[in-house]
Enzyme design. Structure first.
Site, PDB file in Angstrom:
ATOM      1  N   ASP A   1       0.853  -1.192   0.000  1.00  0.00           N
ATOM      2  CA  ASP A   1       0.000   0.000   0.000  1.00  0.00           C
ATOM      3  C   ASP A   1       0.890   1.244   0.000  1.00  0.00           C
ATOM      4  O   ASP A   1       1.763   1.389   0.849  1.00  0.00           O
ATOM      5  CB  ASP A   1      -0.885  -0.031   1.243  1.00  0.00           C
ATOM      6  CG  ASP A   1      -2.003   1.001   1.208  1.00  0.00           C
ATOM      7  OD1 ASP A   1      -3.039   0.758   1.838  1.00  0.00           O
ATOM      8  OD2 ASP A   1      -1.833   2.057   0.564  1.00  0.00           O
TER       9      ASP A   1
ATOM     10  N   ASP B   1      -3.981   2.528  -5.147  1.00  0.00           N
ATOM     11  CA  ASP B   1      -2.679   2.508  -4.458  1.00  0.00           C
ATOM     12  C   ASP B   1      -2.459   1.257  -3.608  1.00  0.00           C
ATOM     13  O   ASP B   1      -1.680   1.268  -2.675  1.00  0.00           O
ATOM     14  CB  ASP B   1      -2.533   3.766  -3.588  1.00  0.00           C
ATOM     15  CG  ASP B   1      -3.522   3.792  -2.438  1.00  0.00           C
ATOM     16  OD1 ASP B   1      -4.519   3.059  -2.491  1.00  0.00           O
ATOM     17  OD2 ASP B   1      -3.295   4.554  -1.480  1.00  0.00           O
ATOM     18  N   GLU B   2      -3.155   0.181  -3.947  1.00  0.00           N
ATOM     19  CA  GLU B   2      -3.085  -1.032  -3.123  1.00  0.00           C
ATOM     20  C   GLU B   2      -3.007  -2.289  -3.980  1.00  0.00           C
ATOM     21  O   GLU B   2      -3.739  -2.415  -4.958  1.00  0.00           O
ATOM     22  CB  GLU B   2      -4.382  -1.122  -2.312  1.00  0.00           C
ATOM     23  CG  GLU B   2      -4.214  -0.985  -0.831  1.00  0.00           C
ATOM     24  CD  GLU B   2      -5.563  -1.139  -0.167  1.00  0.00           C
ATOM     25  OE1 GLU B   2      -5.771  -2.176   0.457  1.00  0.00           O
ATOM     26  OE2 GLU B   2      -6.393  -0.214  -0.300  1.00  0.00           O
TER      27      GLU B   2
HETATM   28 MG    MG Z   1      -2.514   3.988   0.542  1.00  0.00          MG
END
Ligand code: MG
Length: 404
Positions: free
Chosen positions: A9, A103-104
């Protein structure tokens, strides 16, 4: 066989992107989100968090708490580009990965220990490569399941990593707040708190029936996660469902007005499905089959979006570019792919908040009265191409810096 699941992340992703573009933002409280009176914080830096600011907080309140904060509107185009850079690095090196939001990422590296020194070392190397190539801070958790790894990442942040060894899942989770279990939202959290439950340990020690009685099926799922039990597979990104729709005409046509209005309706319906599933798309494909059965497709990458007008514009533009044969059309279709979850944050700074509220109102009507309850006047759309958006009078063209 026990699995090995890596969860990665990017730390305060939107803020990190802005900082790469402007180093003056380093070490300062930064707020990203709606700047109007009714704006909401979509993301904030760790420095801002020390003032008690968190995402989803009204921007007005955040500014009061920290008047020195730098407020930035945000730009999904830039974040999409950085997100793609990271995705490419992971894709190149991973056996099986899933992009679960902008974003993961989850990577299934089960069995890797047989081939490389250790999966933990491999994960650390991957993280170093991402750091070196993108300069974006990123954290990871490594364990036997998606849930435990995700919780691990949260504990490792910022800019660090953690490995929870097999068999150590329960003691790792035990001292943490029940809030840390990914599926526990505000409502569930308060319910559990009212039962006197604060730590995951309490859930671990409870009979499953008890929590089930209060929270139903959700309760069972939470109880399992508290024990570190989670068999959810990592779903390969390219296999992740795209959504599409197409239509074959009873009689082949060259009626451009009709074709455009059908494409608009298709784009609207797909955008609604996206928002309903809390998803975003980054790739739009148009398909045309001519009466001679020749089939053509054209696709375009776009900044992550779930908004009608961006999708409509792209679809119509693709149609404009593709339909040069002026031959009878037998079938047209639209497909949205590269889907990721988490539309909420992106939508906060995508275009005007006024539009977003309008979409929310339209979606609520569709939820109540069915998908076809809301339709725009076709003439309005056709006229709006390259002109102004009928809802806010703004130009409909996406600014150059937001294109990919
Ligand atoms: Mg993040």
């Amino acid at each position: 066989m026990k699995r090995t699941i890596l969860h990665l992340d990017l730390d305060t992703f939107f803020v990190s992107c802005e900082r790469l573009l402007d180093s003056r933002l380093n070490h300062r409280p930064v707020l990203i989100g709606g700047t109007s009176d009714r704006g909401v914080v979509a993301a904030c830096s760790y420095e801002a968090r020390t003032y008690g600011i968190h995402s989803a907080m009204p921007m007005k309140l955040a500014r009061m708490l920290c008047p020195d904060a730098v407020v930035i509107r945000g730009s999904s185009g830039i974040y999409s580009k950085f997100s793609d850079m990271v995705t490419d690095i992971i894709k190149e090196r991973s056996p099986l990965f899933e992009k679960s939001s902008i974003d993961e990422f989850y990577v299934d590296i089960t069995g890797m220990d047989k081939f490389v020194r250790s999966s933990y070392m491999w994960s650390q190397e991957l993280r170093q490569i991402i750091l070196k190539e993108t300069h974006l801070p990123i954290s990871f958790g490594l364990s036997t399941s998606k849930t435990v790894s995700k919780v691990g990442t949260g504990e490792a942040k910022p800019n660090n990593h953690i490995r929870i060894a097999e068999g150590k899942e329960m003691p790792f989770l035990a001292p943490l707040s029940i809030k840390k279990i990914p599926m526990v939202g505000d409502k569930t959290y308060h319910k559990l708190r009212s039962m006197g439950i604060e730590k995951i340990k309490t859930v671990q020690d409870m009979p499953v029936e008890l929590i089930e009685r209060v929270l139903g099926k959700n309760g069972t799922a939470i109880w399992k996660k508290a024990q570190g039990i989670d068999n959810t597979p990592v779903i390969a990104w390219h296999e992740r469902k795209s959504i599409s729709t197409e239509r074959t005409f009873e009689k082949d046509t060259t009626d451009v007005i009709k074709l455009r209005s059908i494409l608009i309706a298709m784009a609207e319906s797909l955008a609604y499905q996206l928002r309903n599933g809390n998803k975003l798309t980054a790739c739009i494909t148009l398909k045309i089959r001519y009466s001679d059965f020749q089939t053509y497709t054209k696709q375009r990458r776009v900044p992550y979006t779930s908004l009608d007008h961006t999708i409509i514009e792209t679809v119509l533009d693709l149609f404009e570019k593709m339909y040069d044969r002026r031959v009878l059309i037998r079938l047209i279709g639209v497909r949205l792919s590269h889907l990721v979850g988490g539309s909420y944050q992106i939508r906060l700074f995508e275009d005007s908040e006024k539009i977003i509220r309008l979409y929310q109102a339209m979606d609520r009507m569709r939820d109540r009265y069915g998908q076809h309850a809301v339709k725009r006047a076709v003439g309005m759309e056709v006229k709006s191409i390259g002109g102004t958006n009928p809802f806010n009078g703004q130009p409909t063209v996406i600014p150059a810096h937001r294109r990919i």
